[in-house]
Design a protein around this motif. Structure first.
Motif, PDB file in Angstrom:
ATOM      1  N   GLY A   1     -14.243  -0.786  -3.609  1.00  0.00           N
ATOM      2  CA  GLY A   1     -13.103  -1.307  -4.343  1.00  0.00           C
ATOM      3  C   GLY A   1     -13.149  -1.025  -5.829  1.00  0.00           C
ATOM      4  O   GLY A   1     -12.111  -1.060  -6.506  1.00  0.00           O
TER       5      GLY A   1
ATOM      6  N   THR B   1     -11.395  -4.534   0.837  1.00  0.00           N
ATOM      7  CA  THR B   1     -12.822  -4.217   0.858  1.00  0.00           C
ATOM      8  C   THR B   1     -13.698  -5.461   0.874  1.00  0.00           C
ATOM      9  O   THR B   1     -14.912  -5.352   1.059  1.00  0.00           O
ATOM     10  CB  THR B   1     -13.195  -3.344  -0.354  1.00  0.00           C
ATOM     11  OG1 THR B   1     -12.780  -4.003  -1.566  1.00  0.00           O
ATOM     12  CG2 THR B   1     -12.540  -1.982  -0.274  1.00  0.00           C
TER      13      THR B   1
ATOM     14  N   LEU C   1      -5.237   9.773   1.862  1.00  0.00           N
ATOM     15  CA  LEU C   1      -4.853   8.364   1.878  1.00  0.00           C
ATOM     16  C   LEU C   1      -3.465   8.178   2.501  1.00  0.00           C
ATOM     17  O   LEU C   1      -3.244   7.273   3.307  1.00  0.00           O
ATOM     18  CB  LEU C   1      -4.859   7.800   0.457  1.00  0.00           C
ATOM     19  CG  LEU C   1      -6.213   7.498  -0.183  1.00  0.00           C
ATOM     20  CD1 LEU C   1      -6.008   7.002  -1.610  1.00  0.00           C
ATOM     21  CD2 LEU C   1      -6.989   6.476   0.622  1.00  0.00           C
TER      22      LEU C   1
ATOM     23  N   LEU D   1      -6.614  -3.274  -2.709  1.00  0.00           N
ATOM     24  CA  LEU D   1      -7.817  -2.575  -2.246  1.00  0.00           C
ATOM     25  C   LEU D   1      -9.040  -3.473  -2.343  1.00  0.00           C
ATOM     26  O   LEU D   1      -9.889  -3.491  -1.431  1.00  0.00           O
ATOM     27  CB  LEU D   1      -8.026  -1.303  -3.074  1.00  0.00           C
ATOM     28  CG  LEU D   1      -9.248  -0.458  -2.706  1.00  0.00           C
ATOM     29  CD1 LEU D   1      -9.126   0.080  -1.288  1.00  0.00           C
ATOM     30  CD2 LEU D   1      -9.428   0.691  -3.700  1.00  0.00           C
TER      31      LEU D   1
ATOM     32  N   SER E   1      -9.487 -10.742  -6.029  1.00  0.00           N
ATOM     33  CA  SER E   1      -8.501  -9.683  -6.234  1.00  0.00           C
ATOM     34  C   SER E   1      -7.468 -10.080  -7.284  1.00  0.00           C
ATOM     35  O   SER E   1      -7.021  -9.229  -8.076  1.00  0.00           O
ATOM     36  CB  SER E   1      -7.817  -9.342  -4.909  1.00  0.00           C
ATOM     37  OG  SER E   1      -7.162 -10.472  -4.372  1.00  0.00           O
TER      38      SER E   1
ATOM     39  N   LEU F   1       0.821  -1.210   0.000  1.00  0.00           N
ATOM     40  CA  LEU F   1       0.000   0.000   0.000  1.00  0.00           C
ATOM     41  C   LEU F   1       0.854   1.259   0.000  1.00  0.00           C
ATOM     42  O   LEU F   1       0.542   2.239  -0.694  1.00  0.00           O
ATOM     43  CB  LEU F   1      -0.925  -0.008   1.217  1.00  0.00           C
ATOM     44  CG  LEU F   1      -2.119  -0.966   1.157  1.00  0.00           C
ATOM     45  CD1 LEU F   1      -2.863  -0.958   2.480  1.00  0.00           C
ATOM     46  CD2 LEU F   1      -3.057  -0.595   0.019  1.00  0.00           C
TER      47      LEU F   1
ATOM     48  N   LEU G   1      -2.183  -2.193  -6.747  1.00  0.00           N
ATOM     49  CA  LEU G   1      -2.827  -1.373  -5.713  1.00  0.00           C
ATOM     50  C   LEU G   1      -4.315  -1.646  -5.657  1.00  0.00           C
ATOM     51  O   LEU G   1      -4.893  -1.838  -4.580  1.00  0.00           O
ATOM     52  CB  LEU G   1      -2.569   0.112  -5.987  1.00  0.00           C
ATOM     53  CG  LEU G   1      -3.361   1.098  -5.124  1.00  0.00           C
ATOM     54  CD1 LEU G   1      -3.021   0.925  -3.658  1.00  0.00           C
ATOM     55  CD2 LEU G   1      -3.111   2.529  -5.570  1.00  0.00           C
ATOM     56  N   TRP G   2      -4.956  -1.687  -6.819  1.00  0.00           N
ATOM     57  CA  TRP G   2      -6.409  -1.900  -6.837  1.00  0.00           C
ATOM     58  C   TRP G   2      -6.751  -3.333  -6.456  1.00  0.00           C
ATOM     59  O   TRP G   2      -7.832  -3.579  -5.914  1.00  0.00           O
ATOM     60  CB  TRP G   2      -6.955  -1.565  -8.226  1.00  0.00           C
ATOM     61  CG  TRP G   2      -6.491  -0.224  -8.722  1.00  0.00           C
ATOM     62  CD1 TRP G   2      -5.905   0.060  -9.911  1.00  0.00           C
ATOM     63  CD2 TRP G   2      -6.557   1.023  -8.005  1.00  0.00           C
ATOM     64  NE1 TRP G   2      -5.590   1.386  -9.999  1.00  0.00           N
ATOM     65  CE2 TRP G   2      -5.993   2.003  -8.847  1.00  0.00           C
ATOM     66  CE3 TRP G   2      -7.025   1.403  -6.760  1.00  0.00           C
ATOM     67  CZ2 TRP G   2      -5.879   3.340  -8.477  1.00  0.00           C
ATOM     68  CZ3 TRP G   2      -6.917   2.733  -6.372  1.00  0.00           C
ATOM     69  CH2 TRP G   2      -6.364   3.683  -7.217  1.00  0.00           C
TER      70      TRP G   2
END
Length: 375
Positions: free
Chosen positions: A244, A233, A140, A229, A208, A82, A225-226
């Motif tokens: 997300g 989530t 963030l 995330l 993910s 992160l 990163l996503w």
């Protein structure tokens, strides 16, 4: 006259007032309560590792060290990913200033064709100031630094709870004769929380990973990163999927236009809706024991009390509250049925004079779960 029960209205008001005082008290100490609860949940999650090692006669220090290191390494890995990814995001966002202005101009022309006035358009443009996007990134980063600052506290708590886990398990086991309903409730809480975390993590990793592959194929920047995330989530009930999806969809809009954003939304919907709406509930079964309404209320209440960490821990916190206040009281089984949304009538509790019978009703942990968070 002295044995006359208190009016029901007074009981309701006192209970509501006590709940409000307790929640606001937790909110005031959320910087301490949040890490403590998260550490407890993580210790519960890895407790089968300690049980497996104990069954094979491994030395006690290894039984403590291995689960502890697993949790710490996972936490450090996620924080590292992160940190690097958010810094990269803060670096690349300014490069999309031109695309952002073009999108705003196109939106302005579209709104003008729909009959919106100049004043309304100007207000909308001010609302979509690019500086606010950078401010969000700074928020963030600030939140990430806050997590880093509390990481030391969490590690210390994890170590302490890991050391105390065997003792806690023995204490709870020895108290099964004196307070069988409470011990059974805590055992059920630990089992449900563990199953919820394990199943959610497995399916979260699958979703993910597929999200990262889809984003990489579509050319969306920072797919890792996503993906992280999306994994985080997964633990947020009801709205986690939307939280997300929004950031990568907006970045896809800036990077490749409306078509790329639509493709990202479609890919996320296909992957996450299939797993979370059809497959995940089948494996979780009644592990959560909360109705849809109670799940949503849990998200709202615990987010208000503990902030973003409360959203991640909404389900375990509600399960703990249910165990302490409802499942530990045989007379409150009707409330358990109401909270879980189970239409099956709750069994009628035995008379208070039948002490032994009541004890037997709550003594045996359902499903053979081990006692306590250190089980």
């Amino acid at each position: 006259m002295s044995d006359q029960p208190a009016p029901r209205a007074m009981i309701v008001l006192v209970t509501a007032a006590s709940a409000v005082v307790t929640l606001f008290g937790l909110r005031e100490v959320s910087s301490i309560a949040g890490p403590v609860i998260l550490a407890l949940v993580l210790v519960i999650a890895v407790s089968p590792v300690r049980s497996w090692l104990s069954g094979r006669g491994v030395p006690a220090w290894i039984q403590v060290a291995v689960p502890f290191l697993i949790v710490v390494l996972v936490l450090l890995g996620m924080v590292a990913v992160l940190t690097v990814s958010v810094m990269q995001l803060a670096t690349i966002l300014p490069t999309y200033a031109t695309q952002f202005q073009e999108l705003l101009a196109e939106a302005q022309r579209f709104a003008a064709r729909q009959g919106f006035g100049e004043e309304q358009l100007a207000s909308a443009l001010r609302a979509f100031d690019p500086g606010k996007v950078l401010g969000f990134v700074q928020t963030l980063l600030t939140g990430l630094l806050s997590v880093l600052s509390s990481l030391f506290l969490m590690v210390v708590l994890l170590l302490a709870m890991s050391l105390d886990a065997p003792i806690t398990s023995k204490i709870l086991a020895s108290g099964s004769e004196r307070s069988p309903a409470l011990v059974t409730a805590l055992t059920t809480f630990a089992g449900r929380t563990r199953r919820y975390l394990v199943v959610s993590t497995v399916f979260g990793l699958i979703c993910s990973t597929l999200d990262v592959v889809a984003l990489a194929l579509l050319g969306v920047p920072l797919p890792l990163l996503w993906g992280v995330l999306a994994l985080i989530t997964t633990y947020i009930p009801n709205i986690g999927f939307v939280l997300g999806l929004v950031p990568p969809a907006l970045l896809a809009l800036l990077d490749g236009g409306v078509q790329q954003m639509i493709l990202v939304i479609v890919a996320y919907c296909v992957i996450n809706v299939v797993f979370q709406s059809f497959i995940l509930p089948k494996y979780l079964g009644d592990a959560v024991g909360l109705s849809t309404t109670m799940t949503l209320l849990s998200l709202i209440v615990w987010t208000f009390v503990l902030g973003p960490l409360g959203a991640l821990l909404a389900i375990p916190l509600s399960l703990l509250t249910r165990a302490v206040l409802i499942d530990s009281d045989p007379a409150a089984r009707w409330a358990a049925a109401l909270i879980s949304g189970d239409a099956t009538p709750a069994p009628v509790p035995e008379p208070a004079s039948s002490t032994a019978g009541t004890g037997r009703a709550g003594a045996g942990p359902p499903g053979g779960e081990s006692v306590g968070p250190g089980a």
